[in-house]
Design a protein around this motif. Structure first.
Motif, PDB file in Angstrom:
ATOM      1  N   SER A 253      -9.570   7.528 -14.575  1.00 32.80           N
ATOM      2  CA  SER A 253      -9.703   6.782 -15.825  1.00 32.80           C
ATOM      3  C   SER A 253     -10.932   5.889 -15.769  1.00 32.80           C
ATOM      4  O   SER A 253     -11.556   5.704 -14.715  1.00 32.80           O
ATOM      5  N   SER A 254     -11.259   5.311 -16.894  1.00 35.87           N
ATOM      6  CA  SER A 254     -12.360   4.356 -16.974  1.00 35.87           C
ATOM      7  C   SER A 254     -11.807   2.941 -16.911  1.00 35.87           C
ATOM      8  O   SER A 254     -10.589   2.731 -16.893  1.00 35.87           O
ATOM      9  N   GLY A 255     -12.717   1.964 -16.886  1.00 38.10           N
ATOM     10  CA  GLY A 255     -12.282   0.573 -16.792  1.00 38.10           C
ATOM     11  C   GLY A 255     -12.195  -0.127 -18.124  1.00 38.10           C
ATOM     12  O   GLY A 255     -12.104  -1.357 -18.163  1.00 38.10           O
ATOM     13  N   GLN A 256     -12.197   0.633 -19.208  1.00 35.32           N
ATOM     14  CA  GLN A 256     -12.200   0.009 -20.524  1.00 35.32           C
ATOM     15  C   GLN A 256     -10.879  -0.656 -20.867  1.00 35.32           C
ATOM     16  O   GLN A 256     -10.828  -1.570 -21.664  1.00 35.32           O
ATOM     17  N   GLU A 257      -9.787  -0.189 -20.267  1.00 30.84           N
ATOM     18  CA  GLU A 257      -8.478  -0.768 -20.536  1.00 30.84           C
ATOM     19  C   GLU A 257      -7.728  -0.956 -19.228  1.00 30.84           C
ATOM     20  O   GLU A 257      -7.689  -0.061 -18.387  1.00 30.84           O
ATOM     21  N   LYS A 258      -7.156  -2.139 -19.043  1.00 33.82           N
ATOM     22  CA  LYS A 258      -6.356  -2.397 -17.849  1.00 33.82           C
ATOM     23  C   LYS A 258      -5.011  -1.696 -17.984  1.00 33.82           C
ATOM     24  O   LYS A 258      -4.235  -1.988 -18.888  1.00 33.82           O
ATOM     25  N   LEU A 259      -4.762  -0.778 -17.052  1.00 34.02           N
ATOM     26  CA  LEU A 259      -3.538   0.006 -17.118  1.00 34.02           C
ATOM     27  C   LEU A 259      -2.452  -0.614 -16.258  1.00 34.02           C
ATOM     28  O   LEU A 259      -2.735  -1.356 -15.302  1.00 34.02           O
ATOM     29  N   LEU A 260      -1.208  -0.314 -16.583  1.00 33.11           N
ATOM     30  CA  LEU A 260      -0.110  -0.707 -15.706  1.00 33.11           C
ATOM     31  C   LEU A 260      -0.224   0.060 -14.404  1.00 33.11           C
ATOM     32  O   LEU A 260      -0.635   1.224 -14.393  1.00 33.11           O
ATOM     33  N   PRO A 261       0.093  -0.555 -13.278  1.00 33.58           N
ATOM     34  CA  PRO A 261      -0.060   0.138 -11.995  1.00 33.58           C
ATOM     35  C   PRO A 261       0.863   1.352 -11.908  1.00 33.58           C
ATOM     36  O   PRO A 261       2.023   1.285 -12.336  1.00 33.58           O
ATOM     37  N   PRO A 262       0.385   2.456 -11.361  1.00 36.84           N
ATOM     38  CA  PRO A 262       1.250   3.629 -11.210  1.00 36.84           C
ATOM     39  C   PRO A 262       2.299   3.378 -10.136  1.00 36.84           C
ATOM     40  O   PRO A 262       2.103   2.526  -9.251  1.00 36.84           O
ATOM     41  N   PRO A 263       3.427   4.067 -10.190  1.00 38.68           N
ATOM     42  CA  PRO A 263       4.450   3.884  -9.155  1.00 38.68           C
ATOM     43  C   PRO A 263       3.930   4.354  -7.803  1.00 38.68           C
ATOM     44  O   PRO A 263       3.199   5.344  -7.710  1.00 38.68           O
ATOM     45  N   CYS A 264       4.302   3.626  -6.757  1.00 41.35           N
ATOM     46  CA  CYS A 264       3.874   4.001  -5.408  1.00 41.35           C
ATOM     47  C   CYS A 264       5.038   4.651  -4.668  1.00 41.35           C
ATOM     48  O   CYS A 264       6.208   4.535  -5.049  1.00 41.35           O
ATOM     49  N   VAL A 265       4.708   5.335  -3.586  1.00 44.51           N
ATOM     50  CA  VAL A 265       5.729   5.979  -2.762  1.00 44.51           C
ATOM     51  C   VAL A 265       6.557   4.919  -2.046  1.00 44.51           C
ATOM     52  O   VAL A 265       7.784   4.978  -2.018  1.00 44.51           O
ATOM     53  N   ASN A 266       5.867   3.923  -1.478  1.00 47.15           N
ATOM     54  CA  ASN A 266       6.544   2.852  -0.749  1.00 47.15           C
ATOM     55  C   ASN A 266       5.719   1.579  -0.802  1.00 47.15           C
ATOM     56  O   ASN A 266       4.477   1.625  -0.824  1.00 47.15           O
ATOM     57  N   TYR A 267       6.422   0.453  -0.820  1.00 43.16           N
ATOM     58  CA  TYR A 267       5.819  -0.832  -0.488  1.00 43.16           C
ATOM     59  C   TYR A 267       6.092  -1.108   0.983  1.00 43.16           C
ATOM     60  O   TYR A 267       7.149  -0.753   1.516  1.00 43.16           O
ATOM     61  N   PHE A 268       5.139  -1.787   1.646  1.00 46.35           N
ATOM     62  CA  PHE A 268       5.335  -2.222   3.026  1.00 46.35           C
ATOM     63  C   PHE A 268       5.149  -3.732   3.083  1.00 46.35           C
ATOM     64  O   PHE A 268       4.116  -4.260   2.646  1.00 46.35           O
ATOM     65  N   CYS A 269       6.143  -4.418   3.613  1.00 46.43           N
ATOM     66  CA  CYS A 269       6.046  -5.869   3.782  1.00 46.43           C
ATOM     67  C   CYS A 269       7.188  -6.338   4.671  1.00 46.43           C
ATOM     68  O   CYS A 269       8.342  -5.953   4.442  1.00 46.43           O
ATOM     69  N   PRO A 270       6.921  -7.144   5.700  1.00 47.48           N
ATOM     70  CA  PRO A 270       8.023  -7.739   6.461  1.00 47.48           C
ATOM     71  C   PRO A 270       8.953  -8.502   5.528  1.00 47.48           C
ATOM     72  O   PRO A 270       8.483  -9.211   4.624  1.00 47.48           O
ATOM     73  N   LEU A 271      10.237  -8.364   5.722  1.00 45.06           N
ATOM     74  CA  LEU A 271      11.220  -8.944   4.810  1.00 45.06           C
ATOM     75  C   LEU A 271      11.003 -10.438   4.622  1.00 45.06           C
ATOM     76  O   LEU A 271      11.102 -10.944   3.501  1.00 45.06           O
ATOM     77  N   HIS A 272      10.674 -11.147   5.686  1.00 48.80           N
ATOM     78  CA  HIS A 272      10.547 -12.599   5.580  1.00 48.80           C
ATOM     79  C   HIS A 272       9.264 -13.034   4.872  1.00 48.80           C
ATOM     80  O   HIS A 272       9.106 -14.215   4.555  1.00 48.80           O
ATOM     81  N   LEU A 273       8.343 -12.102   4.601  1.00 48.04           N
ATOM     82  CA  LEU A 273       7.116 -12.428   3.869  1.00 48.04           C
ATOM     83  C   LEU A 273       7.150 -11.929   2.430  1.00 48.04           C
ATOM     84  O   LEU A 273       6.161 -12.059   1.709  1.00 48.04           O
TER      85      LEU A 273
END
Length: 759
Positions: A253-273
């Motif tokens: 896509s182009s940068g003319q319009e800010k799109l909603l982020p597409p779904p990802c396969v996984n998020y990674f983050c330590p639970l406490h953060l």
């Protein structure tokens, strides 16, 4: 080190001798980064040729060449065989180069660079070398000016000579195909018209799992799996790394319009953060392991974490926003709810059951536990006891019975609480949860949980756990003493809360004009000692978002007749002073996102899940720069390395988190670490103008080693303790961050850092 114990990769001499008996096995993988070699690493040579900080280094596929990029806007090509500069490219970038790569399958003729001027440039080395080294002769073969902010990272795909990907702080990851043109945007077009955005995260930043993405995610790093090149990993200005399948992403896509982020396969983050609210904590580097089954995350203001990227098994480490509260909830434990504290390394072999009863314990585990007990008594440093417990719980987890596992978990939790490094209290909570799963009536686990919660200013929850412990051991003087301490802390916290209005609105006393965050309300004002465990509360990218908003906290008083239920439920909302009712609904995630339908016909944001940590690597400091790397070492990625703001770099054993080596690599900061593809050789760079080459040439095996910066302290504990103090300071106190954005920053930055270290 008097309390050291052997490593798990065997004797290197035996490995070499067995080559004649097992000729089919590739012993180069076993020997390349063997622990005995890593502990002999020392500085072999400094490569001189840059005039500024060296922000990027990368080997080619066979390790015969090294490419580097610097604040001097030069790209240098170095020969590995004679360790000399063979070519220098005047790139034409106007500001600091942050990333460089060889383009694969081009016979090492193409190199690509990304810089602070928001440009990506491609150079043909053969053409450049034919033109000679005259100033101004290095014309790029392609220039991409599509980004609007600094380009921080480049990614290439093994076997693909035609495409390179760039991650920028403008919130986009762009795909540049050399076959489609040598420049972008085309003549007469604007940047917004370039149709090369593969991933648009300009509305993708999150404060927590349940928070809908709204603000721009300034990308700091990206990587493509070498074994599954359809997988793309990105990290940036929040605490969540994201894994995408490129086959499932929308068309460019182009940068003319800010799109909603597409779904990802996984998020990674330590639970406490995952639920820190308004925090400056963010990622500086993400990387796949050599086989693509694991990922490394390096956090500014925190540590390095290992995550499971194997989609088939990662669900065992998965958690949701509800699990964040469950780990500190007594009622959840009593109700038998899962608290999402996974068994480390459990995904490696599902056929191995957890031992349910007492079983013979290996002599080695007994000796390791004795080391831990001595540390708990104060006979040795807590660090050694924690490493001994790590060895038992991470390496021998399937060889010990529940009794040994329980007492080791409780011992490590106690050691964490005594050491009090950054987020050690959170690690203690994890261990207590696991111990209580084995024995729900464990007084030791309950009281350690209470102490950990109290250290995090969760005094009411702490009192609940302490009261249960006291009911189980009413005559235990130690338990009674700790319960009294926690009761006093609760009373002091209640006195500091301020008053509650008749409308049920909870108010705390903060300085006039202070903009407060969710984490301020949840964790309260920390003491100097507790700041090691509490969340970071520096200025952040979210401050701009929260300007012009008021914070309202509703308090619902619970039924005091239910002693097992947390007595006060708090809900938060941010109300803009200029918002309309529909805008307020949007702030609460009720429109604009795919989710569950609500009564008014709109949609609410449906919170997602994330993958929790497998291992944590501590001892270094990462605050001063946004390009600090964490890398796997070895063809199998058996070891993990990271640079540090104290001018050193650290190596840990991947599986246990055990510290292997500390090396002095810079006068100020080590940012980049790149292991050679096949040899036991490591290249590092940082604020200095040189690149350091490290090889196992030291005659003595040790945990610390000196470099060009001069003599090194013999005690690694002093080094790590000093880094813990650094982690509690602001970025500006350690390194004037604005200096990093100017090409002339390095001399003054090194001077500022040196004076800070000696003060």
């Amino acid at each position: 080190m008097s309390h050291s114990f052997g490593f798990h990769d065997g004797n290197i001499t035996d490995l070499i001798n067995r080559r004649t008996l097992h000729c089919r096995r590739d012993y180069n993988h076993d020997v390349q980064m063997h622990s005995s070699l890593l502990r002999r690493l020392s500085l072999e040579r400094e490569l001189e040729g840059h005039l500024g900080c060296v922000n990027s280094i990368a080997w080619n596929a066979d390790g015969s060449l090294l490419v580097s990029g610097s604040d001097d806007t030069q790209i240098n090509i170095w020969s590995y065989s004679n360790q000399k500069l063979i070519h220098s490219i005047d790139t034409g970038h106007s500001t600091n180069i942050f990333c460089t790569k060889f383009v694969p399958e081009t016979s090492d003729e193409l190199v690509v660079s990304g810089a602070g001027d928001a440009e990506v440039r491609v150079f043909n080395l053969s053409r450049s070398m034919r033109n000679g080294l005259e100033e101004g002769s290095d014309n790029p073969s392609a220039v991409f000016r599509c980004h609007t902010r600094r380009v921080k990272k480049l990614a290439v795909e093994v076997g693909n000579p035609n495409v390179v990907w760039s991650a920028s702080e403008d919130g986009t990851l762009r795909q540049h195909d050399f076959r489609e043109g040598a420049s972008c945007p085309p003549a007469g077009s604007s940047r917004q018209e370039c149709r090369n955005i593969l991933l648009d995260l300009r509305r993708g930043a999150k404060k927590s799992l349940e928070d809908p993405p709204k603000q721009c995610l300034a990308l700091k790093s990206c990587d493509i799996s070498s074994t599954r090149p359809n997988l793309l990993l990105v990290g940036g200005s929040d605490t969540f790394a994201r894994l995408y399948d490129r086959r499932m992403l929308p068309i460019l896509s182009s940068g003319q319009e800010k799109l909603l982020p597409p779904p990802c396969v996984n998020y990674f983050c330590p639970l406490h953060l995952s639920d820190l609210g308004n925090s400056s904590l963010h990622l500086t580097h993400v990387a796949f392991s050599p086989y693509g089954e694991e990922v490394l995350l390096s956090y500014s203001g925190e540590y390095v974490y290992l995550m499971d990227a194997n989609i088939a098994s990662a669900h065992k480490m998965s958690y949701t926003s509800r699990d964040v509260s469950k780990v500190t909830s007594l009622s959840s434990l009593r109700d038998g709810a899962e608290t999402c504290i996974p068994m480390p390394w459990a995904s490696f072999n599902e056929s191995l059951p957890i031992n349910r009863g007492a079983s013979p314990v290996d002599d080695r585990c007994q000796k390791l536990f004795q080391i831990a007990e001595k540390s708990l008594k104060g006979e040795t440093d807590y660090f050694y006891g924690i490493e001994a417990c790590n060895e038992i719980l991470d390496y021998y987890v399937y060889k010990i019975g529940n009794a040994m596992m329980h007492k080791t978990l409780c011992t490590r939790a106690s050691l964490f609480l005594k050491r009090r490094w950054r987020n050690d209290s959170q690690m203690a909570i994890r261990d207590c949860n696991r111990a209580l799963k084995i024995n729900p009536s464990s007084t030791r686990a309950l009281i350690s949980m209470a102490e950990a919660l109290s250290a995090l200013d969760k005094h009411e929850e702490a009192l609940e756990f302490a009261s249960v412990a006291l009911s189980l051991a009413p005559t235990d003087s130690d338990v009674m003493e700790k319960v009294e301490i926690i009761k006093k802390a609760v009373a002091a916290a209640e006195a500091d809360k301020g008053s509650t209005g008749g409308d049920g609105t909870f108010r705390r006393n903060y300085p006039a004009g202070t903009l407060v965050s969710v984490s301020d309300f949840i964790y309260g004002i920390e003491s100097d000692d507790a700041s090691l465990d509490g969340p970071e509360r520096e200025d952040s990218i979210y401050d701009e978002e929260l300007e012009g908003h008021e914070t309202v906290i509703s308090a619902e008083v619970g039924d005091d007749s239910e002693p097992n239920i947390f007595p006060r439920s708090r809900s938060f909302r941010f109300v803009s002073r200029v918002d309309t009712p529909s805008d307020f609904a949007r702030h609460n995630g009720s429109s604009g996102f795919t989710g569950l339908p609500c009564k008014n016909g709109k949609e609410v944001y449906q919170p997602e899940s994330a993958i929790d940590m497998k291992q944590r690597y501590v001892g270094h400091c990462n605050i001063g720069t946004d390009i600090k790397q964490a890398s796997f070492l070895g063809q199998r990625g058996e070891y993990v390395a990271s640079g540090s703001d104290d001018g050193r770099w650290f190596i840990w054993e991947k599986k246990t988190g055990r510290l292997i080596k500390i090396l002095r690599g810079d006068d100020a900061v080590v940012n980049c670490i790149q292991g050679h593809p096949y040899d036991c050789t490591v290249a590092t760079s940082g604020i200095d103008n040189t690149i350091k080459i490290w090889t196992p040439t030291s005659p003595v095996s040790s945990i610390v080693a000196a470099g060009a910066a001069g003599p090194e302290a013999s005690n690694p504990l002093d080094v790590m303790q000093e880094n813990q103090r650094r982690l509690c300071q602001t970025r500006e106190a350690i390194l004037p961050f604005e200096l990093l954005e100017r090409p002339s920053a390095c001399p003054s930055l090194a001077t500022a850092t040196s004076s800070l270290e000696t003060s």
